[in-house]
Design a protein around this motif. Sequence first.
Motif, PDB file in Angstrom:
ATOM      1  N   THR A   1       3.879   7.439  -2.707  1.00  0.00           N
ATOM      2  CA  THR A   1       5.174   6.825  -2.411  1.00  0.00           C
ATOM      3  C   THR A   1       4.982   5.555  -1.592  1.00  0.00           C
ATOM      4  N   SER A   2       5.982   4.718  -1.628  1.00  0.00           N
ATOM      5  CA  SER A   2       5.946   3.464  -0.894  1.00  0.00           C
ATOM      6  C   SER A   2       5.869   3.726   0.605  1.00  0.00           C
ATOM      7  N   ASN A   3       5.061   2.934   1.284  1.00  0.00           N
ATOM      8  CA  ASN A   3       5.000   3.087   2.742  1.00  0.00           C
ATOM      9  C   ASN A   3       6.203   2.443   3.427  1.00  0.00           C
ATOM     10  N   LEU A   4       7.133   1.904   2.640  1.00  0.00           N
ATOM     11  CA  LEU A   4       8.371   1.346   3.193  1.00  0.00           C
ATOM     12  C   LEU A   4       9.511   2.364   3.240  1.00  0.00           C
ATOM     13  N   ARG A   5       9.249   3.595   2.830  1.00  0.00           N
ATOM     14  CA  ARG A   5      10.318   4.600   2.780  1.00  0.00           C
ATOM     15  C   ARG A   5      11.075   4.731   4.099  1.00  0.00           C
TER      16      ARG A   5
ATOM     17  N   THR B   1      15.999   8.213   1.236  1.00  0.00           N
ATOM     18  CA  THR B   1      15.379   7.559   0.096  1.00  0.00           C
ATOM     19  C   THR B   1      14.254   8.441  -0.415  1.00  0.00           C
TER      20      THR B   1
ATOM     21  N   ILE C   1      13.405   1.774   4.406  1.00  0.00           N
ATOM     22  CA  ILE C   1      14.475   1.810   3.400  1.00  0.00           C
ATOM     23  C   ILE C   1      15.580   2.763   3.859  1.00  0.00           C
TER      24      ILE C   1
ATOM     25  N   MET D   1       0.835  -1.171   0.000  1.00  0.00           N
ATOM     26  CA  MET D   1       0.000   0.000   0.000  1.00  0.00           C
ATOM     27  C   MET D   1       0.883   1.240   0.000  1.00  0.00           C
ATOM     28  N   ASN D   2       0.509   2.209  -0.780  1.00  0.00           N
ATOM     29  CA  ASN D   2       1.273   3.446  -0.865  1.00  0.00           C
ATOM     30  C   ASN D   2       0.643   4.536  -0.012  1.00  0.00           C
TER      31      ASN D   2
END
Length: 101
Positions: A7-11, A76, A14, A1-2
């Motif tokens: 943007t990626s919710n993993l930012r 990132t 990362i 899910m963004n």
Amino acid sequence: MNGPDGTSNLRPEIAQGKARGAVAMGLGSRALFERANREPFFIQAMNALANGSLVPVAGGVLIKRNGDILGAVGITGDSSDRDEACAIAAIRQLGFEPDGG
């Protein structure tokens, strides 16, 4: 899910992984990327030891003073080269020595 901006919710993870790898290995993440290309099994083993939390691409920059490692910044959100340039500029602005690898 963004996120709402796409943007990626993993930012956050990362960025933390770039910084974590740099501190853990004592090398900027650009150097970790280069080592991963030369010795992929070594970096895979280090990542396994770190429970998969290392991100060996440019953007994790060591913060140094008089050659001593104080910590790292991980960025990132753009290309890895631009992430690294942003981290280097911020570290210099604060009066420390950046080491991106």
